[in-house]
Each structure stands twice: as C-alpha cells, then as structure tokens.
Write a protein that holds these residues in place. Structure first.
Motif, PDB file in Angstrom:
ATOM      1  N   VAL A 100       0.840  -1.208   0.000  1.00 52.58           N
ATOM      2  CA  VAL A 100       0.000   0.000   0.000  1.00 52.58           C
ATOM      3  C   VAL A 100       0.871   1.252   0.000  1.00 52.58           C
ATOM      4  O   VAL A 100       0.619   2.204  -0.756  1.00 52.58           O
ATOM      5  CB  VAL A 100      -0.942  -0.005   1.215  1.00 52.58           C
ATOM      6  N   PRO A 251      -1.443  -2.820  -4.729  1.00 53.55           N
ATOM      7  CA  PRO A 251      -1.744  -2.857  -3.295  1.00 53.55           C
ATOM      8  C   PRO A 251      -2.780  -3.913  -2.944  1.00 53.55           C
ATOM      9  O   PRO A 251      -2.676  -4.568  -1.901  1.00 53.55           O
ATOM     10  CB  PRO A 251      -2.279  -1.444  -3.005  1.00 53.55           C
ATOM     11  N   MET A 274      -6.055   2.582   2.405  1.00 55.02           N
ATOM     12  CA  MET A 274      -5.646   2.145   1.075  1.00 55.02           C
ATOM     13  C   MET A 274      -6.571   2.726   0.010  1.00 55.02           C
ATOM     14  O   MET A 274      -6.111   3.193  -1.042  1.00 55.02           O
ATOM     15  CB  MET A 274      -5.652   0.620   1.001  1.00 55.02           C
TER      16      MET A 274
END
Length: 304
Positions: A100, A251, A274
C-alpha cells in the motif's frame, strides 16, 4: 487478431507477479536472509533474465560511457536504494502494508515535480489528489493511536517510494529517448547489482533455509525480470494506459497475498486508508480537472 481476453489476462498475471514481490521479500526475511543479500540476489537474478530477453530480441548493452553514467544514477535511486529499503522496512512492517505504501510513488512524483517546477499541469484537482493521498497515508499510520503503524520500517518504505519518484524524474530526462529498453534495463540492473554488492561487507550474517532461497529466486526472476518484460510488452501492444492500470492493482494483490499466505491482519482503518491513497493517486494522475479521461503517461515500471 488477439483474443479479447488476452489483455485482461496479461494484466492479471502482471499484477499478480508484480504485487507478489512484497510477499517474497517477507518470506526471505522470515527464513534467514538479510536485506542486503536479498537486494544483491534480486538484482543479479533480474539482470540474468533481462540479459537473456535482450539477447533474444537482438538488443545489445549500451557502449556510451555517458549513458552508463546516467544508468548508474538511475540504478542507485530506482533499484539499489528502494530495493534495500523495502527489505529493511519489511523487517517490521507487514507485506500488505508495504504494498500500500509503495502506491504513494505517483504522489511523491507530483510533489517533486511541483517543487522543481517541472510539472506545469499542477492543477487544483491534482493538488486535491496529492493531499488526499497523503491523508490516506496518515490514516494508515494512525499516529494518534498507540497501536498505530508509525515507525522506522514504515518510514523506510515511504523513502523507497520517494526514491522511485526521484529516479523516474531523472530517467524521463536522460534515459527514455534511448532505444533497446530490454538491454537498457538489463544494464541498469547490472549496475544496481554492483551498487548493492558494496553493502555486503557491512551486512548481517544470513542463514537462509530452502524457503528463503526459493522466495528470493521468485523475487528476482518473476517479480523483477519477468514483470519488466510483461510490462514492456503491455505498453507496446496495448498502450501506456493499460500498463498504468496495473499499478492500482498492486496494493490489492499485496494485501490479499499477505492475508492468505502469511495470515496478516488488515483492519478496516488500513483498508480505508488504502482506498483513500488509491483515490488520491488516481486524481493526481489527471492532467486537467476538466479532462478526467486522459491519465498521465505512466512512470517507468515500479518494482517493489
């Protein structure tokens, strides 16, 4: 005529291999390899793969001393420094979180361009994206909580993402006009191997087991060498927009693999962070607020 599923399938494979890099780093660390040895082995194996691919494509290593000088700078900031910082950071940070935080590279690129005056399309819409993206990072870190993620490991990973941004700005100016991308990348990773080797005398002793060795081989061969080739082919066959889209999947892949393979726990706050980071990145990549259908050209391939 290519099959209509070829593009999405290639994108999925590239995202899986590319995003798995954080998992391989974590496994290698957990099973006895130090960050320095992971970095050197990764660069060396990636170099071997790209040299073979370059030879099969009829591309030769550059001969210009000046070009090798530019490659040395690019290798330092795009490979040697971030590769070792990711490995150092993942000693204390989960692989999913590392993936992330790696996604913040476009935010650092935009900030660097604004500070240096090289990004003339710094519109309010993109500024909002920059601020939103870093707000997502703060949400992930949660410094107001005792169990927040602020620490040297997280800062090392953010520094790696910023190092990528510095490298991409330099490469865009000094390397992208040159041809033979496979050979140039092989030369760059070869130089990064040399840079990384300089750190070995100060590296902690490594006692890897079979899992560590398999992990670092997968990291160097699949998550470094093969991913560059797939990214290169995707840009050539489908254009830069499709290749840039893969960056938004990394991510998600890293978080999913960390949870499934390593049983990493990702709470609602990290998931929300995120999402905010990716939204900020998407906004920051638009050149004009009135034209949100044309993203900026992607930076050179990001590798964790």
């Amino acid at each position: 005529m290519p099959h209509p599923l070829t593009g999405p399938l290639r994108m999925a494979v590239l995202a899986l291999l590319w995003g798995s890099g954080f998992l391989w780093i974590k496994l290698a660390l957990n099973h006895g390899l130090s960050p320095a040895y992971i970095t050197v082995t990764r660069c060396a194996l990636g170099t071997a793969v790209l040299l073979l691919l370059a030879r099969s494509a009829g591309q030769r290593l550059p001969r210009s001393r000046r070009l090798w000088g530019h490659l040395a700078v690019a290798a330092l900031f795009c490979n040697a420094i971030p590769f070792v910082l990711f490995a150092v950071g993942e000693q204390t940070v989960d692989s999913g979180i590392a993936g992330v935080l790696n996604a913040t590279t476009p935010l650092w690129s935009l900030l660097l361009g604004a500070l240096l005056g090289t990004d003339r399309a710094f519109q309010p819409f993109r500024l909002t994206g920059l601020l939103l993206g870093f707000a997502g990072v703060v949400l992930i870190f949660a410094p107001w909580q005792r169990e927040g993620l602020v620490g040297l490991g997280s800062l090392a990973i953010l520094a790696a993402a910023a190092s990528y941004a510095i490298a991409f700005a330099y490469m865009a100016r000094h390397l992208t006009p040159h041809g033979a991308p496979l050979a140039l990348s092989a030369a760059q990773l070869l130089t990064a191997t040399a840079w990384s080797t300089l750190a070995l005398p100060t590296a902690a002793p490594s006692h890897p087991d079979a899992t560590a060795l398999l992990a670092v081989v997968a990291l160097g061969v699949l998550a470094t060498g093969v991913t560059f080739y797939l990214n290169y082919r995707m840009i050539a066959d489908e254009g830069p927009t499709s290749a840039a889209t893969v960056g938004y999947l990394l991510p998600v892949v890293s978080v999913a693999l960390g949870a499934l393979v390593l049983d990493e726990r990702i709470g609602p706050r990290v998931i929300a962070g995120m999402a905010v980071v990716l939204a900020g990145v998407a906004m920051s990549r638009r050149k004009r607020a009135a034209d949100t259908t044309t993203p900026n050209p992607p930076a050179p391939a990001l590798r964790p």
